[in-house]
Design a protein around this motif. Structure first.
Motif, PDB file in Angstrom:
ATOM      1  N   ASP A 236       0.834  -1.201   0.000  1.00  0.00           N
ATOM      2  CA  ASP A 236       0.000   0.000   0.000  1.00  0.00           C
ATOM      3  C   ASP A 236       0.871   1.253   0.000  1.00  0.00           C
TER       4      ASP A 236
ATOM      5  N   LYS B  18       2.654   4.613  -0.574  1.00  0.00           N
ATOM      6  CA  LYS B  18       2.115   5.855  -1.112  1.00  0.00           C
ATOM      7  C   LYS B  18       2.910   7.010  -0.534  1.00  0.00           C
TER       8      LYS B  18
ATOM      9  N   ASN C  58      -3.997  -3.548  -6.161  1.00  0.00           N
ATOM     10  CA  ASN C  58      -3.478  -2.503  -7.050  1.00  0.00           C
ATOM     11  C   ASN C  58      -3.686  -2.866  -8.516  1.00  0.00           C
TER      12      ASN C  58
ATOM     13  N   ALA D   8      -7.245  -2.251  -9.405  1.00  0.00           N
ATOM     14  CA  ALA D   8      -7.543  -0.815  -9.508  1.00  0.00           C
ATOM     15  C   ALA D   8      -7.053  -0.279 -10.850  1.00  0.00           C
ATOM     16  N   ILE D   9      -5.864  -0.720 -11.268  1.00  0.00           N
ATOM     17  CA  ILE D   9      -5.304  -0.231 -12.530  1.00  0.00           C
ATOM     18  C   ILE D   9      -6.143  -0.705 -13.710  1.00  0.00           C
TER      19      ILE D   9
ATOM     20  N   GLN E 288       0.865   8.188 -11.889  1.00  0.00           N
ATOM     21  CA  GLN E 288       0.490   7.476 -10.673  1.00  0.00           C
ATOM     22  C   GLN E 288       1.574   7.651  -9.608  1.00  0.00           C
TER      23      GLN E 288
ATOM     24  N   MET F  58       1.312   7.496  -5.808  1.00  0.00           N
ATOM     25  CA  MET F  58       0.881   6.135  -5.522  1.00  0.00           C
ATOM     26  C   MET F  58       1.839   5.137  -6.167  1.00  0.00           C
TER      27      MET F  58
ATOM     28  N   ARG G  92       0.586   1.505  -7.002  1.00  0.00           N
ATOM     29  CA  ARG G  92      -0.204   1.375  -8.224  1.00  0.00           C
ATOM     30  C   ARG G  92       0.668   1.538  -9.463  1.00  0.00           C
TER      31      ARG G  92
ATOM     32  N   ASP H   5      -5.396   9.688  -5.226  1.00  0.00           N
ATOM     33  CA  ASP H   5      -6.009   8.938  -4.155  1.00  0.00           C
ATOM     34  C   ASP H   5      -7.123   9.775  -3.544  1.00  0.00           C
TER      35      ASP H   5
END
Lengths: 305, 283, 452
Positions: free
Chosen positions: A46, A48, A65, A68-69, A268, A275, A278, C447
């Motif tokens: 996670d 970030k 991830n 999500a992508i 990203q 992120m 990601r 985010d």
């Protein structure tokens, strides 16, 4: 390979294959192993924001991830754009490079000044992408810029055109820049490949009375197969990782029409929310796509003998 | 033999070839002309008209901007030269060696090694740069030109190129006859294989030099002391402030960055033009 | 052979290990202060401080790291250095308006030292120097309400207009009259569009492009882009779509983009239609407009034909903030530098020279500074403005600017928003599609929660 000695002494020489690979492997282990592994791990965390060094492996849902992508419409669009931009620049690029190679390596039809041309055609590649982007932005400026002035003065258009606000013209400009920066590079590689072909093969063909066209298609191209594979694979990798020109020309605009997959990954990872997790996941997806397509190219270009 | 049959081809086709080539040559040279001319123009002249073919008189003023912006062309040039020459030599030599290992010897891991090289070539570099940066920062390899030179030993794309080139152009029979003559393997590589690879090495040498010379990402992060910076990093410093960019000085910086590339490129270009015939190779 | 190769590799390794540079150790026993910045502006200030303060120079040595922001490298490098800590971590670092929120209020704010903890009596000093309130708001960390960053420049914006056009259309070039005409202080765009119509009748454009009003619109909103972790499109920012469309459809501007040839041409008065004015802070005058006016003395080009009046909507544009590392072991020295740059309102402080244009020699550019007290005793008269004292307009502008509606993602989100607006204005996308495209971009790239 018809190589009797190698077979006979295969065992005694084989170890040199290992010895001579050592420097490469060492450099990889020292400088690249950590960053690569780090990226792979990152994709399942996670992580970030660089400020937060601590991150956690997503134990409950390791593919979060990746999902999500793949669900993000922007990523899918960026893949589509990448293909469009690559095809738009690669087809004219390889075509022109092959034509020039045929012209410059023809043994009968010597082009005067071909040394000069070969040298000059590579030159767009030695300017940095940032400078090229600035130049083309200026050339296609709106409502005032050289191309607009030219089109209006020549009566080709009634009013000035906002090139960078239309998807088709911006894509066209990006593809043209890529084409223009790389056709000379591709040509040099192909020419160096042709120069590596044993001249006796050509002499034999000439004695047999083959014409230029026959020589090019029946001798040059087949003998260039390994180098053509190289060109296709590296253009594929380079094209699908396209980044600096679309980024610096118009930042992927208008309406994300020139947003490439690598730009998406950059956005990203290095922008806004940083992120990294990601971005790393998207990198792995892109890697798989490139690897799959490369496998196809290798299969198509395999030695059929 | 065939020379008697040589003809100059259809004049219309020849004319077309020259027209296309001259057109492409103009397109290639144009940006350099704009860059050099803009380095003589003031920032405000450039803002009012970005592309011009008329030189102006502000060259010295642009040069003076360097003083206030920690832009030292001599230092930058020397640093860039050390990094580019070092990295190019390492890339070309070790990539040829690795490719030679893949082509000249049959070893168990040969295909695995080649697949591995292809795979690492396909890794998108953007995100791995985070790890790369962390790594360099942790081992305190900042402000040291070696941090940019040594990694050049690892150049998968160059290895791939040399392998493909050798597959087509390196006669293995030649290596066998060298072995029969008692040549040691490393000697065979240096004195028999390498000369055949010259055109390929020159090509990759140019690419590697241009790539290293122009690279910005790692150098800007790793070289933070003024006396260590390379030319492109210094130019990017000129761009630092969006509110008052010194465009004239930026173009002068870009011009000074590209001039040494010209020299190297033209020096190596004879290999691109002529190549080196495969002397003495009989199939 | 094998041995030789191994030896070669070993040598290379040893050689490179020897050259791994150890953290800079200075032989003369001075304490090293690490400074990280994206231009040489602040490092030059610090060098000047060291030169003019021999006591300080005896004890401290400055080690500067400059990484340009243009290629997106400064923030990752700074973040890494702050997070890793240790002897190489910056003691003092700079942040630009585009990303200060991240360092003062957002994800990286935890690394900043409160000025107060460095030993600066910050509240009293801010009061005495009359620092622009928006600048303090931005530099205040929400978690504890303490000031962690301040600047030296103030970038409150005003309306910079052509005197000759004002006389032609409004009958006077007096800032009060023109301010009245564009609705100065009304926080609304109604009077502005009335003025635009009046200008159009005489063949003038009120602004050069829609980018010119964007900074004012951005800053006028009641809430920022993100509220409670969710994307929030403030009605005043959403109105940019319609205002931009109105400008375009009515031909009230020359449809230029900021920082392009056509935009600069409008400063010289040689664009398609003569342009009445630009929204901007003092630096726009000094660094951009003056050079692009087509002259360097009154009467040449548009030089001298300009004046400044208060804006209809308060805003600021740009600026640099100074922050200190919470783990710095040289708090005293760092505080000394910060005070001299951001809070010193005396004639010996940095800002006095900055405001009067004497910072880099007698012929330097005058600029607005953070301290109102400094500007009150400085001379802001500019030939470019026909002799007007620019501080008359910019001191109130600094008071008028709002620092409370910003978020750390603004740079990214603003880019998406401006592209969406361009798409709508030029007719490529419908209003709803433009808003949807914008929301998709924010949802996919940040985010941040987005309601569709």
């Amino acid at each position: 390979m018809n190589n009797s000695l190698q077979k006979k002494h295969g065992f005694s020489y084989a170890r040199y294959g290992y010895y001579f690979s050592i420097p490469f492997i060492l450099a990889f282990l020292i400088f690249n192993l950590y960053p690569t592994l780090y990226t792979v791990v990152l994709g399942f965390t996670d992580s970030k924001g660089l400020g937060n060094i601590t991150f956690h492996i997503l134990k409950d849902d390791p593919w979060k991830n990746f999902r999500a992508i793949l669900k993000a419409p922007t990523f899918i669009l960026s893949l589509k754009n990448t293909f469009v931009l690559w095809i738009l620049n690669f087809i004219p690029q390889i075509t022109l490079a092959l034509i020039l190679t045929a012209w410059f390596t023809s043994r009968r039809n010597k082009i005067k000044g071909q040394g000069f041309f070969k040298v000059v055609f590579y030159m767009p590649n030695i300017i940095t992408a940032a400078s090229v982007a600035v130049l083309f932005n200026a050339l296609f400026g709106y409502p005032k810029g050289p191309v607009n002035d030219l089109l209006v003065n020549m009566g080709l258009r009634d009013s000035t055109t906002y090139f960078m606000n239309s998807a088709s013209t911006t894509r066209g400009i990006v593809a043209f820049i890529q084409f223009w920066m790389w056709y000379g590079y591709t040509m040099i590689i192909l020419v160096s490949g042709v120069l590596g072909i044993n001249p006796e093969i050509y002499e034999a063909a000439e004695i047999d009375g083959a014409n230029d066209r026959q020589i090019f298609f029946q001798i040059t191209i087949p003998n260039l197969r390994t180098i053509l594979t190289y060109t296709l694979i590296t253009s594929l990798i380079g094209g699908l990782s396209m980044y600096d020109i679309p980024k610096m020309l118009n930042n992927g605009n208008p309406n994300n029409s020139t947003l490439t997959a690598t730009m998406f990954i950059y956005n990203q990872s290095f922008q806004g929310s940083y992120m990294y997790a990601r971005g790393a996941a998207a990198s792995m997806i892109l890697f798989l796509i490139i690897a799959a397509l490369s496998a196809v190219v290798f299969f198509l270009m395999r030695d059929r003998k | 033999m065939s020379s008697l049959e040589r003809r100059d081809g259809n004049p219309a086709v020849r004319a077309l070839i020259y027209i296309v080539c001259i057109f492409l040559a103009v397109l290639s040279i144009f940006p350099f002309v704009v860059m050099f001319i803009n380095s003589t123009r003031s920032t405000f002249e450039i803002q009012q008209q970005a592309v011009s073919l008329i030189p102006s008189t502000h060259l010295m003023e642009n040069f003076k901007v360097f003083n206030g912006k920690s832009f030292n062309p001599t230092t930058g040039f020397i640093n860039s030269l050390i990094v580019a020459v070092g990295a190019t030599v390492l890339t070309v030599y070790f990539s040829t060696l690795t490719a030679y290992a893949l082509v000249a010897y049959r070893w168990k891991m040969r295909n695995a090694m080649f697949t591995f090289i292809l795979c690492v070539m396909m890794i998108p570099g953007i995100v791995t740069s985070i790890g790369m940066y962390q790594f360099m920062y942790r081992i305190h390899l900042t402000n040291n030109l070696l941090s940019l030179i040594l990694p050049a030993v690892y150049a998968p794309q160059a290895v791939f190129f040399f392998r493909q080139f050798m597959l087509a152009s390196l006669p293995l029979e030649l290596l066998d006859s060298a072995r029969i003559d008692g040549s040691k393997e490393f000697y065979t590589f240096n004195h028999i294989a390498m000369p055949i690879m010259k055109p390929a090495m020159a090509t990759q040498g140019i690419f590697a030099f241009v790539y290293t010379w122009n690279s910005l990402f790692m150098p800007s992060i790793l070289l933070t002391r003024d006396n260590m910076k390379t030319m492109p990093v210094m130019v990017s410093m000129l761009k630092g402030d969006i509110y008052k960019r010194e465009y004239g000085a930026i173009y002068l910086g870009l011009s000074l960055t590209v001039l040494p590339l010209f020299i190297v490129y033209f020096a190596l270009s004879k290999y691109i033009i002529a190549g080196v015939a495969l002397g003495g190779v009989k199939g | 052979m094998k041995k030789r190769l191994a030896l070669l590799m070993a040598l290379v390794m040893v050689f490179s290990l020897c050259c791994f540079s150890a953290p800079a150790a200075f032989a003369d026993g001075k304490t090293v202060i690490n400074v990280m910045s994206f231009t040489d502006e602040v490092p030059n200030m610090i060098n000047r401080y060291v030169e003019t303060h021999p006591d300080f120079a005896d004890k401290y040595e400055i080690n500067t790291t400059i990484i340009a922001t243009t290629d997106g490298l400064y923030q990752p490098a700074l973040d890494q250095a702050l997070a890793s800590g240790g002897a190489d971590a910056p003691d003092l670092y700079c942040a630009e308006a585009a990303f200060i929120l991240k360092y003062a209020q957002g994800d990286m704010a935890q690394y900043a030292a409160a000025y107060e903890d460095l030993g600066i009596d910050v509240d009293a000093e801010i009061e005495a120097a009359q620092i622009a309130p928006y600048s303090v708001e931005i530099g205040t960390r929400p978690s504890d309400g303490k000031v962690v960053g301040l600047g030296y420049q103030a970038t409150g914006g005003a309306f910079i207009y052509r005197r000759s056009i004002a006389k032609d259309v409004f009958g006077s070039d007096d800032p009060a009259v023109v301010g009245e005409a564009i609705g100065a202080g009304t926080q609304s765009w109604d009077k502005f569009f009335e003025a635009a119509a009046a200008l159009k009748e005489k063949g003038y454009a009120i602004v050069s492009g829609d980018g010119d009003i964007w900074h004012a619109i951005e800053n006028s909103s009641d809430q920022g882009w993100i509220v409670d972790g969710k994307l929030n499109i403030d009605p005043k920012r959403e109105a940019f779509l319609d205002l931009s469309k109105q400008l375009k459809d009515n031909g009230y501007h020359n449809d230029t983009q900021d920082w392009t040839e056509a935009w600069y041409a409008d400063m010289a008065g040689i664009g398609e239609k003569p342009v009445f004015g630009f929204y901007g802070p003092a630096w726009l005058i000094n660094y951009v407009m003056a050079g692009n006016s087509g002259g360097s003395a009154p009467g040449e080009g548009t030089y001298g034909d300009w004046a400044v009046c208060p804006s209809n909507v308060g805003f600021f544009w740009g600026g640099t903030w100074l922050l200190a590392n919470k783990d710095t072991t040289k708090a005293e020295a760092v505080a000394e530098i910060i005070k001299w740059i951001t809070l010193d309102a005396t004639e010996d402080g940095l800002q006095y020279g900055w405001a009067n244009g004497t910072w880099s020699g007698e012929q330097g550019t005058k600029d607005t500074v953070a301290s109102g007290a400094v500007m009150a005793v400085s001379n802001g008269e500019l030939d470019f403005l026909g002799g007007q004292n620019m501080f008359e307009a910019f001191v109130p502008a600094n008071e008028y600017a709002n620092g409370s509606n910003l978020t750390q993602y603004d740079e990214t989100i603003n880019n998406y928003w401006r592209d969406a607006v361009r798409q709508y204005t030029s007719g490529e996308l419908s209003r709803d599609d433009a808003i949807n495209a914008f929301k998709t971009n924010v949802a996919d790239n940040l985010d941040v929660e987005v309601d569709f």
